[in-house]
Every structure is written in structure tokens, then in C-alpha cells.
Design a protein around this motif. Structure first.
Motif, mmCIF file in Angstrom:
data_model
loop_
_atom_site.group_PDB
_atom_site.id
_atom_site.type_symbol
_atom_site.label_atom_id
_atom_site.label_comp_id
_atom_site.label_asym_id
_atom_site.label_seq_id
_atom_site.Cartn_x
_atom_site.Cartn_y
_atom_site.Cartn_z
ATOM 1 N N PRO A 212 31.017 2.083 -2.886
ATOM 2 C CA PRO A 212 30.573 2.151 -4.290
ATOM 3 C C PRO A 212 29.975 3.500 -4.659
ATOM 4 O O PRO A 212 29.490 3.665 -5.768
ATOM 5 C CB PRO A 212 29.507 1.055 -4.330
ATOM 6 N N GLY A 213 30.016 4.455 -3.733
ATOM 7 C CA GLY A 213 29.463 5.768 -4.041
ATOM 8 C C GLY A 213 30.219 6.453 -5.154
ATOM 9 O O GLY A 213 29.630 6.951 -6.123
ATOM 10 N N PHE A 214 31.558 6.492 -5.025
ATOM 11 C CA PHE A 214 32.389 7.175 -5.998
ATOM 12 C C PHE A 214 33.226 6.163 -6.782
ATOM 13 O O PHE A 214 33.635 5.129 -6.228
ATOM 14 C CB PHE A 214 33.310 8.173 -5.310
ATOM 15 N N PRO A 215 33.537 6.468 -8.033
ATOM 16 C CA PRO A 215 34.307 5.528 -8.850
ATOM 17 C C PRO A 215 35.795 5.588 -8.531
ATOM 18 O O PRO A 215 36.285 6.573 -7.956
ATOM 19 C CB PRO A 215 34.050 6.025 -10.276
ATOM 20 N N ALA A 216 36.508 4.537 -8.892
ATOM 21 C CA ALA A 216 37.964 4.567 -8.807
ATOM 22 C C ALA A 216 38.495 5.659 -9.727
ATOM 23 O O ALA A 216 37.888 5.979 -10.752
ATOM 24 C CB ALA A 216 38.550 3.219 -9.201
ATOM 25 N N THR A 217 39.616 6.250 -9.359
ATOM 26 C CA THR A 217 40.247 7.288 -10.171
ATOM 27 C C THR A 217 41.465 6.704 -10.874
ATOM 28 O O THR A 217 42.310 6.070 -10.236
ATOM 29 C CB THR A 217 40.673 8.477 -9.293
ATOM 30 N N GLU A 218 41.543 6.927 -12.169
ATOM 31 C CA GLU A 218 42.666 6.410 -12.959
ATOM 32 C C GLU A 218 43.805 7.417 -12.993
ATOM 33 O O GLU A 218 43.598 8.606 -13.282
ATOM 34 C CB GLU A 218 42.231 6.088 -14.382
ATOM 35 N N ILE A 219 44.998 6.958 -12.670
ATOM 36 C CA ILE A 219 46.203 7.784 -12.750
ATOM 37 C C ILE A 219 47.293 6.940 -13.399
ATOM 38 O O ILE A 219 47.709 5.922 -12.838
ATOM 39 C CB ILE A 219 46.661 8.261 -11.359
ATOM 40 N N GLN A 220 47.691 7.340 -14.592
ATOM 41 C CA GLN A 220 48.750 6.661 -15.338
ATOM 42 C C GLN A 220 48.503 5.151 -15.431
ATOM 43 O O GLN A 220 49.399 4.337 -15.194
ATOM 44 C CB GLN A 220 50.113 6.948 -14.706
ATOM 45 N N GLY A 221 47.284 4.785 -15.782
ATOM 46 C CA GLY A 221 46.954 3.387 -16.024
ATOM 47 C C GLY A 221 46.650 2.570 -14.784
ATOM 48 O O GLY A 221 46.291 1.388 -14.903
ATOM 49 N N GLU A 222 46.769 3.144 -13.602
ATOM 50 C CA GLU A 222 46.438 2.457 -12.358
ATOM 51 C C GLU A 222 45.168 3.082 -11.773
ATOM 52 O O GLU A 222 44.867 4.255 -12.010
ATOM 53 C CB GLU A 222 47.582 2.566 -11.348
#
Length: 394
Positions: A212-222
């Protein structure tokens, strides 16, 4: 940026390789491990001095960032950009720190507590040019936007990558580039590769988006998380790469699968991290050796078949998997010091960064002193592996 004089005095000088080794491809394979990643930078410096410039760079997590700094710069700028990154994200030493370092050598417990204090500083204040605390922090059980669902904001990392990495150069494909990630919704392991994707900072950041340190990264809606959640090394991706080529692979691991039985809770936490993130590199290598032995045996057997059998569907199926390529897999594995503890992957102080860099450089120099490392294997399976700690004779 030059290597500091106090560090250079402890670094062994490497010999230079004048001619390219007899391999079709040189690969650099970089594992994840946070602040330990400056070890990989030190290894790369020694490889660059030996003119061993990779044709393919693959990384996961911090390895993806180092990979981007290599593939996203011309060969004569790569070490400079690596050092600029690592000096950016590590705090400069103070006069007090310099004084304490002279005591640390004799008093390991002081060094242990100093490392823990510096790691605590990174937990509270982040690392410059990399990540900063998110204020206010997320509240458990309260829904948040997925890209802000983390304790830290990684906007500084994006700015640093845009400053130090030429993504247009990566996308020319001159150097093949791959980073491993995990799709949050499907749980599938995904590689972003410049042979199939236009690489941008988000692809690199996705590979290091460890919750939970870093957020998910969004790439083309995923949405994507750190590839280390599934596999912390891209070695298998490189070995399975098409078309198959004679390959000299430098596998740079930041976690040692082998270690002693822990004696304290701190050592216990560190040991479980080593086991969890080492990704069973040796087991994967052993499996690959068996596979390559079968491929080579099939290749030679097919050559002896009469034409009628060689044209059969079964023979064609076997031929698609058969080859006689050779592989040297050179393992360089960071061996943590007893005073580093379980916070070693998020302790970004300048002094520790220099220690890791120096260790990587010296390990690579000692490894390159073994001539068999750069020679084509002559054994039946066509695979040669080398680990300085296990096979070295210095």
C-alpha cells in the motif's frame, strides 16, 4: 557526475574488454529491491567500463527504473544518469553522519540503530525525487480513488524519469526494453516491452507500484501493481525471448535466497524478505538448463532423421522448439550486511547508497576476472551459470 573520491578508493578497477564476447545478445536482468537498487548501478558501471553494453535490458520494480535509465540514454551517458538518479533520491550526508561512520565500523549496534533511524526518516518524509507522504493519508475502510489509494505520492518519480530518461530513445528499439507488472483486476503478470508497446513513464512506474506504499498506475484504463508481487525477476522472460539467440545474461539480484537461520526478530523479518523476493532464481535457472538440454538434443536428433520423417507434423512440432543456442547466466547477488535489517529496501541515505554501489561495482569486477564468464559454454546443455559467491576463487 563523478564517483566520489572516498568511494573510488575502495573500488577495484576493472579490466577492459576490447572485443565483444561471442554471443548474439547481451542481456541485463534487474530484480526489484527498492533502496538496494544502487547495487545494480554499481554493477552496470563495471560492465560499461568493460564495454559490455546490453542489447536487452529488463527490470522489475527498482530494476525497471534502473533499466529505463540505461536503455533511455546513450552508452556514454548511462552511468552519469544512474548516479544522478541515486544521488537525487538519497539524502546528502551531514557532518554528524560522517563522524558517526567512523564509529560504526567498531560498533555494529550503532550502525544498526543509525540505519533504522534513517529508514524511519524515509518512512516519515519520503525520498526526494522519488516519493513523498500523502497528506492526508488514506483512512482504512474509507473508499478512495484508486490512483490515490496509497501512503505515498509518486509524482516526484514521474518528474525525475521525464528529466533523466529519453523515452523516444527507448522506443527506437535500439536497446530492447522490458518491465514486468501485475494487472490489478486479473492478477495476471504482464510485460510492457518496447517491441510491442510505446513505452512512457507510466510503464516504468507501474512496475514499481507496490501497495500500500505506492498507488496503482493507470495505463489505458487498466490498473497495474509492482511485478514483484508475482515474480521479482524478469529472467524467464528474457530466456524465453524470441527469436532465440546465443545470450550472455547478467542477472542482478538484490535478495539472496541463501542465508543463515535468524537469531533475532529483526533478522527473522529480513530473512523472510530475502526468501520471498529472491524469486527462486537458481531453481528457474536449473529448470531452464533442463529445457535447453532437451532442445539441443531434439535439434541434433532431427538432423539425423530421414527426410520422410523430418517432414512429418510431429517432427515439425518438435522443430519449432528445437535449437542449439547457448546461454551464459552470470548471477551477481547482493549480500546484505548484518546491520542493515529489514528496512534495507527503504533506507535511502547517501552513505548506504554508496555502500551498495561500491559492492555492486566490486562484485562485477571480481566476476569479470574469471575468463569463463565471457566464453561460450561447451557442455551438453549449452548453459553455463556463474555465481561469484559460489564459484569465485578470489
Amino acid at each position: 557526475m563523478a564517483v566520489p573520491d572516498h568511494l573510488r578508493s575502495n573500488m577495484r578497477k576493472t579490466h577492459r574488454v576490447v572485443l565483444r564476447p561471442p554471443f548474439e545478445r547481451i542481456a541485463l536482468v534487474l530484480q526489484g529491491g527498492g533502496a538496494l537498487g544502487s547495487y545494480q548501478a554499481g554493477v552496470y558501471q563495471a560492465l560499461a567500463e568493460a564495454n559490455l553494453h546490453p542489447d536487452w535490458v529488463a527490470g522489475i520494480s527498482i530494476g525497471a527504473i534502473n533499466a529505463a535509465l540505461v536503455a533511455g540514454n546513450p552508452p556514454d551517458k548511462r552511468v552519469e544518469r544512474l548516479r544522478e538518479f541515486w544521488e537525487t533520491v538519497s539524502a546528502a550526508p551531514s557532518a554528524v553522519f560522517t563522524h558517526i561512520r567512523s564509529v560504526e565500523i567498531k560498533q555494529e549496534w550503532i550502525h544498526t540503530w543509525l540505519n533504522q533511524l534513517r529508514a524511519l526518516g524515509n518512512l516519515f518524509w519520503g525520498a526526494p525525487g522519488f516519493f513523498k507522504p500523502r497528506y492526508p493519508p488514506p483512512v482504512p475502510l474509507v473508499p478512495e480513488d484508486v490512483v490515490s489509494l496509497s501512503y505515498y505520492d509518486v509524482a516526484p518519480l514521474k518528474a525525475t524519469l521525464e528529466r533523466l530518461v529519453d523515452f523516444d530513445l527507448i522506443n527506437t528499439g535500439i536497446t530492447r526494453f522490458s518491465v514486468g507488472t501485475v494487472n490489478v483486476k486479473t492478477g495476471n503478470f504482464i510485460y510492457f516491452d518496447n517491441s510491442t508497446h510505446d513505452i512512457c513513464p507510466e510503464h516504468v512506474m507501474a512496475s514499481g507500484s507496490l501497495p500500500p506504499g505506492f498507488p496503482a498506475t493507470e495505463i489505458q484504463g487498466e490498473y497495474y501493481w509492482d511485478g514483484g508481487l508475482v515474480s521479482n525477476t524478469p529472467l524467464q522472460w528474457v530466456l524465453a525471448g524470441q527469436p532465440r539467440k546465443d545470450t550472455l545474461a547478467f542477472q542482478i539480484d538484490l535478495w539472496n535466497a541463501r542465508g543463515r537461520v535468524p537469531r533475532t526478530l529483526v533478522e527473522s523479518e529480513m530473512r523472510q524478505k530475502e526468501i520471498r523476493f529472491s524469486s527462486r532464481t537458481r531453481a528457474a535457472t536449473d529448470d531452464f538448463k533442463k529445457t535447453q538440454l532437451l532442445r539441443r538434443a531434439t535439434h541434433h536428433l532431427l538432423q539425423r532423421l530421414p527426410d520422410e520423417l523430418r517432414q512429418s507434423p510431429e517432427a515439425n512440432l518438435l522443430a519449432s522448439e528445437a535449437d542449439e543456442k547457448v546461454y551464459n547466466i552470470i548471477n551477481l547477488i547482493y549480500h546484505s550486511r548484518s546491520y542493515e535489517g529489514a528496512s534495507s529496501d527503504y533506507e535511502f541515505s547517501r552513505g548506504t547508497m554508496e555502500e551498495h554501489w561500491e559492492s555492486g561495482y566490486n562484485d562485477a569486477v571480481r566476476t569479470l576476472r574469471h575468463p569463463e564468464v565471457l566464453q561460450r559454454p561447451e557442455n551438453h546443455d549449452g548453459v553455463f551459470t556463474f555465481d561469484l559467491a559460489r564459484d569465485g576463487r578470489e
